[in-house]
Structure formats: C-alpha cells, structure tokens
Design a protein around this motif. Structure first.
Motif, short mmCIF file in Angstrom:
data_model
loop_
_atom_site.label_atom_id
_atom_site.label_comp_id
_atom_site.label_asym_id
_atom_site.label_seq_id
_atom_site.Cartn_x
_atom_site.Cartn_y
_atom_site.Cartn_z
N TYR A 163 -1.10 3.74 6.06
CA TYR A 163 -0.83 2.81 5.19
C TYR A 163 0.21 3.31 4.16
N GLU A 164 0.04 4.48 3.87
CA GLU A 164 1.14 5.35 3.09
C GLU A 164 2.63 5.24 3.52
N GLY A 165 2.77 5.07 4.71
CA GLY A 165 4.21 5.13 5.47
C GLY A 165 4.62 3.79 5.44
N GLY A 166 3.84 2.76 4.98
CA GLY A 166 4.28 1.30 4.95
C GLY A 166 4.95 1.15 3.70
N ALA A 167 5.61 -0.19 3.55
CA ALA A 167 6.44 -0.54 2.57
C ALA A 167 5.63 -1.22 1.43
N TYR A 168 4.22 -1.47 1.58
CA TYR A 168 3.43 -2.05 0.54
C TYR A 168 2.40 -1.10 0.03
N ALA A 169 2.61 0.22 0.12
CA ALA A 169 1.53 1.27 -0.43
C ALA A 169 1.92 1.22 -2.05
N ASN A 170 0.63 1.16 -2.73
CA ASN A 170 0.91 1.60 -4.19
C ASN A 170 -0.51 2.29 -4.60
N ASP A 171 -0.25 3.31 -5.26
CA ASP A 171 -1.40 4.09 -5.73
C ASP A 171 -2.56 3.52 -6.75
N ALA A 172 -1.81 2.82 -7.38
CA ALA A 172 -2.62 1.97 -8.40
C ALA A 172 -3.80 1.10 -7.86
#
Length: 289
Positions: free
Chosen positions: A161-170
C-alpha cells in the motif's frame, strides 16, 4: 395470503441502537467514503493523475490531459421480514421488535462487509451484489501467508500500500477479520514492542499506529453471507477509495396481517458499493501451508 401493508418506513436515527450495532459490526459502514444516492444508479467521477510543470517567466502553461472516467454505484436492497404474534407485541416486558432489529443489524453488517470486501464470485446483482475488493484487486496487491501470520507478512502488506501512488496517512485504515486479534497479540517489532495496541474503551485499536476495524464478514466466500468460512483477510488502504452508496436506511416498518393476529416486521437498507482504485490497497490472505 393478502399483502401486508408496510409502507410507513421509519428510518433509524444516527444514535439509535440499530445504527450503533451496524457501525460496531461493519468495517465498511464505519470507514468507507459515503456517497448519497438520489437514485438507484449513480456515476461517481474518478480523476486520473497528472504531473505539474515548471513554467518559465512569460511562457505558456501546458494543459494537463488527465483521464476522467466514472465509478458506477448500483443500490441493492438488503432486507428481511419477520412474522410477529400479536401477543408478543403486547408484552411490554419483552421488546421483541428492538431485539429483532438489532439482530438484523448484525447480520446486515457482516453480509455487507463480506459482499464489499471478501466475496470471490462474479457480480450478478443477487448473491453477489458487488464486485468485491478481493475480486477486483490485481494479484500484485495480495499476499498469501502459506501458514501462520508473521511480522514480515504484516510489514509487507503495508509496504504494498505505502509504495503505491494512493497512500495517504490521514486516510489509511486497516480492516481485518476478528481472528486476527489473537494473532496480533503475539507479534512484536524488532524493538520488542507490540505492533498491535488493543483498545476496549470504544476507540479503534491500532496496528502499526493505524486504526483497525474488525469484522466477521472478512473471510472469503463464493457468494455473500453473514457467516463466511473461507480464508481470513486483512486489508490496508486508503478509505477514500472505498465508495459506499447510501440510498436509504437502515429503516423498518410494521404492517398488520388481516387474516390472523400477526404483524410483519420489515427491515432494510439500500446500499451500493464500488472500489475507486484497487491500487490503493494491500490484501493479506491467511492460507494453509
């Protein structure tokens, strides 16, 4: 048999016991992006990504040409009826209507999650109302454990997930079958600290600091069910890309059956679901070794 008159649908208030029970048992109802549906089918715009340029002084700007398409939400009716004896309805000590409503809420919550996240079958508008996240996701978004869940499995699915373009911590959330709780309790990081912080005060527990929503619906099954028996799933991703269409409900109605001393309790919720971007998720599936 004559038709039951049950036209006076009563919507549940946001703080009702039924809605509370739904939110406690449905990960999708709790975290998905809610889309109000004014009709049974709507299109939700989905904008493609585009880059930003450096513009020199006095130079022309270059037009972006993002791909604009739509995600279609179709609303389906999740409903059930229960026949009630008039004698039971008159019993002030046993509020059977509320009791049945709360039990319906639990079954609905689990079925919705199963249909939206874990069903493996192809959408047919009936036993498979939606194309689930599991069905839609590419193989590269999934990890199979081939045995017990380890720290590396959890770290790797977060990495997808974190390596994709749509990861957003919030907007990052974790959805998991309840069986993961006992697994999480036994896993520690390299620093010796637990990766799972369990909360019992009504606030979400966390995995690697990310809120976790548990649901008994998150096991694979060929068709929608409130009691799936397949492989437990864990999903980490961006909640904004889980689209929950809300047409109506939860709501209920009671109508009299004129031929007998009975009443019919009807309960329903009309919902649509779609995944905006499957690339916004990583899926961990617990499989046998």
């Amino acid at each position: 048999m004559a038709r039951t008159n049950a036209d006076a649908w009563v919507p549940e208030e946001n703080d009702s016991e039924v809605v509370t029970r739904v939110l406690q048992n449905s990960a999708v109802e709790a975290v998905a992006r809610r889309i109000t549906m004014g009709s049974d089918t709507i299109k939700v715009p989905r904008m493609g990504a585009f880059s930003v340029d450096i513009v020199a002084k006095g130079a022309d700007y270059v037009d972006a040409e993002p791909t604009l398409d739509n995600v279609i939400l179709d609303a389906y009716k999740f409903g059930k009826t229960i026949t009630l004896a008039e004698e039971d309805l008159d019993d002030t000590l046993a509020d059977i209507v509320t009791g049945y409503q709360k039990e319906w809420a639990v079954s609905y919550a689990r079925q919705l999650d199963n249909a939206a996240i874990a069903v493996t079958g192809t959408q047919n508008g009936g036993t498979v109302p939606f194309t689930s996240l599991y069905k839609a996701a590419a193989s590269g978004q999934k990890i199979a454990t081939a045995g017990a869940v380890t720290y590396d499995h959890l770290s790797n699915v977060f990495g997808i997930y974190e390596g994709g373009a749509y990861a957003n911590d919030a907007d990052t959330v974790v959805l998991a079958h309840n069986s993961f709780k006992s697994t999480f309790r036994g896993i520690k990081g390299t620093d010796g600290h637990p990766v799972f912080m369990e909360r019992l005060d009504g606030t979400p527990s966390t995995l690697f600091g990310v809120p976790v929503q548990f649901s008994y619906g998150l096991k694979t099954s060929a068709t929608m069910t409130d009691n799936p028996t397949g492989n437990p799933l864990l999903v980490v991703g961006n909640r904004q890309h889980l689209l929950l269409g809300v047409r109506s409900g939860p709501e209920s109605a009671i109508g009299e059956e004129f031929r007998s001393d009975e009443a019919i309790l009807k309960m329903r919720a009309r919902r649509g679901f779609a995944v905006a971007r499957t690339e916004a998720f990583g899926i961990l599936e617990v499989t046998a070794s």
